[in-house]
Design a protein around this motif. Sequence first.
Motif, PDB file in Angstrom:
ATOM      1  N   LEU A  43       0.839  -1.201   0.000  1.00  0.00           N
ATOM      2  CA  LEU A  43       0.000   0.000   0.000  1.00  0.00           C
ATOM      3  C   LEU A  43       0.878   1.256   0.000  1.00  0.00           C
ATOM      4  CD1 LEU A  43      -2.608  -1.273   2.635  1.00  0.00           C
ATOM      5  CD2 LEU A  43      -2.647  -1.549   0.139  1.00  0.00           C
ATOM      6  N   SER A  44       0.249   2.416   0.049  1.00  0.00           N
ATOM      7  CA  SER A  44       0.993   3.678   0.033  1.00  0.00           C
ATOM      8  C   SER A  44       1.952   3.741   1.215  1.00  0.00           C
ATOM      9  CB  SER A  44       0.035   4.869   0.083  1.00  0.00           C
ATOM     10  OG  SER A  44      -0.788   4.895  -1.069  1.00  0.00           O
ATOM     11  N   PRO A  45       3.184   4.163   0.971  1.00  0.00           N
ATOM     12  CA  PRO A  45       4.193   4.131   2.039  1.00  0.00           C
ATOM     13  C   PRO A  45       3.951   5.167   3.132  1.00  0.00           C
ATOM     14  CG  PRO A  45       5.059   5.248   0.105  1.00  0.00           C
ATOM     15  CD  PRO A  45       3.732   4.668  -0.299  1.00  0.00           C
ATOM     16  N   PHE A  46       4.604   4.915   4.277  1.00  0.00           N
ATOM     17  CA  PHE A  46       4.645   5.909   5.340  1.00  0.00           C
ATOM     18  C   PHE A  46       5.604   7.015   4.896  1.00  0.00           C
ATOM     19  CE2 PHE A  46       3.905   1.802   7.605  1.00  0.00           C
ATOM     20  CZ  PHE A  46       2.641   2.080   8.089  1.00  0.00           C
ATOM     21  N   GLU A  47       5.789   8.033   5.725  1.00  0.00           N
ATOM     22  CA  GLU A  47       6.773   9.067   5.405  1.00  0.00           C
ATOM     23  C   GLU A  47       8.152   8.415   5.368  1.00  0.00           C
ATOM     24  OE1 GLU A  47       8.373  13.361   7.159  1.00  0.00           O
ATOM     25  OE2 GLU A  47       6.522  12.470   7.939  1.00  0.00           O
ATOM     26  N   LEU A  48       8.884   8.626   4.276  1.00  0.00           N
ATOM     27  CA  LEU A  48      10.138   7.908   4.055  1.00  0.00           C
ATOM     28  C   LEU A  48      11.352   8.737   4.445  1.00  0.00           C
ATOM     29  CD1 LEU A  48       9.345   6.324   0.558  1.00  0.00           C
ATOM     30  CD2 LEU A  48       8.991   5.329   2.838  1.00  0.00           C
ATOM     31  N   SER A  49      12.369   8.046   4.990  1.00  0.00           N
ATOM     32  CA  SER A  49      13.622   8.722   5.318  1.00  0.00           C
ATOM     33  C   SER A  49      14.787   7.970   4.677  1.00  0.00           C
ATOM     34  CB  SER A  49      13.793   8.830   6.835  1.00  0.00           C
ATOM     35  OG  SER A  49      13.651   7.558   7.452  1.00  0.00           O
ATOM     36  N   TYR A  50      15.246   6.886   5.315  1.00  0.00           N
ATOM     37  CA  TYR A  50      16.405   6.151   4.812  1.00  0.00           C
ATOM     38  C   TYR A  50      16.063   4.787   4.228  1.00  0.00           C
ATOM     39  CZ  TYR A  50      18.888   9.691   7.496  1.00  0.00           C
ATOM     40  OH  TYR A  50      19.347  10.887   7.990  1.00  0.00           O
ATOM     41  N   ASN A  51      14.807   4.334   4.444  1.00  0.00           N
ATOM     42  CA  ASN A  51      14.346   3.044   3.926  1.00  0.00           C
ATOM     43  C   ASN A  51      12.921   3.203   3.418  1.00  0.00           C
ATOM     44  OD1 ASN A  51      16.630   1.234   5.128  1.00  0.00           O
ATOM     45  ND2 ASN A  51      15.873   2.400   6.883  1.00  0.00           N
ATOM     46  N   PHE A  52      12.512   2.290   2.524  1.00  0.00           N
ATOM     47  CA  PHE A  52      11.126   2.281   2.078  1.00  0.00           C
ATOM     48  C   PHE A  52      10.316   1.461   3.077  1.00  0.00           C
ATOM     49  CE2 PHE A  52       7.526   0.331  -0.062  1.00  0.00           C
ATOM     50  CZ  PHE A  52       6.938   1.427  -0.681  1.00  0.00           C
ATOM     51  N   VAL A  53       9.314   2.073   3.671  1.00  0.00           N
ATOM     52  CA  VAL A  53       8.478   1.394   4.656  1.00  0.00           C
ATOM     53  C   VAL A  53       7.017   1.655   4.322  1.00  0.00           C
ATOM     54  CG1 VAL A  53       7.994   1.059   7.113  1.00  0.00           C
ATOM     55  CG2 VAL A  53      10.264   1.847   6.395  1.00  0.00           C
ATOM     56  N   ALA A  54       6.231   0.576   4.237  1.00  0.00           N
ATOM     57  CA  ALA A  54       4.826   0.718   3.844  1.00  0.00           C
ATOM     58  C   ALA A  54       3.978  -0.370   4.484  1.00  0.00           C
ATOM     59  CB  ALA A  54       4.699   0.637   2.318  1.00  0.00           C
ATOM     60  N   PRO A  55       2.698  -0.068   4.716  1.00  0.00           N
ATOM     61  CA  PRO A  55       1.778  -1.119   5.173  1.00  0.00           C
ATOM     62  C   PRO A  55       1.500  -2.083   4.025  1.00  0.00           C
ATOM     63  CG  PRO A  55       0.577   0.924   4.769  1.00  0.00           C
ATOM     64  CD  PRO A  55       2.029   1.236   4.585  1.00  0.00           C
ATOM     65  N   ILE A  56       1.209  -3.329   4.359  1.00  0.00           N
ATOM     66  CA  ILE A  56       0.883  -4.332   3.346  1.00  0.00           C
ATOM     67  C   ILE A  56      -0.296  -5.178   3.801  1.00  0.00           C
ATOM     68  CG2 ILE A  56       3.229  -4.497   2.434  1.00  0.00           C
ATOM     69  CD1 ILE A  56       3.642  -6.991   4.155  1.00  0.00           C
ATOM     70  N   LEU A  57      -0.919  -5.799   2.824  1.00  0.00           N
ATOM     71  CA  LEU A  57      -1.953  -6.801   3.096  1.00  0.00           C
ATOM     72  C   LEU A  57      -1.417  -8.146   2.621  1.00  0.00           C
ATOM     73  CD1 LEU A  57      -5.268  -5.033   1.989  1.00  0.00           C
ATOM     74  CD2 LEU A  57      -4.527  -5.530   4.322  1.00  0.00           C
ATOM     75  N   ILE A  58      -1.372  -9.118   3.519  1.00  0.00           N
ATOM     76  CA  ILE A  58      -0.932 -10.469   3.160  1.00  0.00           C
ATOM     77  C   ILE A  58      -2.162 -11.359   3.045  1.00  0.00           C
ATOM     78  CG2 ILE A  58       0.435 -12.466   3.864  1.00  0.00           C
ATOM     79  CD1 ILE A  58       2.265 -10.603   5.375  1.00  0.00           C
ATOM     80  N   ASP A  59      -2.253 -12.106   1.944  1.00  0.00           N
ATOM     81  CA  ASP A  59      -3.421 -12.960   1.683  1.00  0.00           C
ATOM     82  C   ASP A  59      -4.714 -12.149   1.689  1.00  0.00           C
ATOM     83  OD1 ASP A  59      -1.766 -15.205   1.557  1.00  0.00           O
ATOM     84  OD2 ASP A  59      -1.885 -15.516   3.723  1.00  0.00           O
ATOM     85  N   GLY A  60      -4.588 -10.862   1.334  1.00  0.00           N
ATOM     86  CA  GLY A  60      -5.774 -10.019   1.194  1.00  0.00           C
ATOM     87  C   GLY A  60      -6.393  -9.539   2.485  1.00  0.00           C
ATOM     88  N   GLN A  61      -5.811  -9.927   3.640  1.00  0.00           N
ATOM     89  CA  GLN A  61      -6.467  -9.532   4.885  1.00  0.00           C
ATOM     90  C   GLN A  61      -5.520  -9.214   6.036  1.00  0.00           C
ATOM     91  OE1 GLN A  61      -8.975 -12.832   5.931  1.00  0.00           O
ATOM     92  NE2 GLN A  61      -7.303 -14.315   5.929  1.00  0.00           N
ATOM     93  N   LYS A  62      -4.415  -9.916   6.156  1.00  0.00           N
ATOM     94  CA  LYS A  62      -3.540  -9.721   7.305  1.00  0.00           C
ATOM     95  C   LYS A  62      -2.736  -8.428   7.167  1.00  0.00           C
ATOM     96  CE  LYS A  62       0.104 -11.937  10.026  1.00  0.00           C
ATOM     97  NZ  LYS A  62       0.976 -13.123  10.175  1.00  0.00           N
TER      98      LYS A  62
END
Length: 302
Positions: A43-62
């Motif tokens: 999904l759309s990433p959090f505010e980025l600094s030195y690494n790419f960090v973003a929320p994800i959905l695993i198996d469509g739900q987790k």
Amino acid sequence: MITLPEQFIKTIKDIHKEKGEIWLENFEDLCNRCEIRWNMKILSPFELSYNFVAPILIDGQKNAVIKLSVPNEEFNSEVEALREFKDNEFVKVIDSDLNEGILILEQLLPGDTLATIENEQEAMGIAVKVMKNLWKAAPKYTKIPSILSRENSLRRIVEKFPNGLGPISKEMLLDAFDIFKEMNHTQSTKYLLHGDLHHYNILNAGENSWKVIDPKGLIGEREYDIIQFLLNNIEGKDIFTTLENRIDLLVKELNLNKERVLLWGFSHAVLSTCWSLEDEGTYNEYFFQAINVFKDLHKKFY
């Protein structure tokens, strides 16, 4: 397709040079491979600094979080530290791939940082509770660096800037370097430390629970690991009083050596200010002011 912010792109290129440019060129392919391998949606990433960090959905739900880094030793230390800290107050690792620079973590919800707690006493109460269950004995066999690496970093700065750097005078630099050498030589019990512990790396995990994220991984004594916390979230506050109160509370509740906290505080505040000047050409005014606060408090008590 994920569009990366220009500042993030610049940071990756500045830090990782050619390796960073290649990583950026292959970033979309890396994301696609991750989505297929773990059956996830980034999904759309959090505010980025030195690494790419973003929320994800695993198996469509987790709900979970993915962290993508240019593969490097610091990333490896973070993953090792998280796995070593698995039974402590840390975010849990779901999976990782060191060669690809991939880290998949549980998502902490609601996820607000400790910095959102405006009441200083309340925030410190939470911090103390977390820190009491934070550290563990240093592992016998590890690639995680020790505080000696910070001394070596300051040694490099002293050699590169023998007359001082910005507002950091030659005397400040040499004093901080001498303290680092003496403190490393006289350390007591060594622990596995966070290495970058502060208000923004302590998150609300719900049900009156707070967990720690983003360890750099460091081996050394606990007195050093609280310094970054002391230096953070002091904007708009009386720095001398705030630091003195925080130090007194943490020393009492965690059974720390106050003199060593003050000496580490002075030397690390100098080092941290130098890092900022080297990397960004600017520095945090509060960190700089804290240098003299630590020095004055040491004079007051010792």
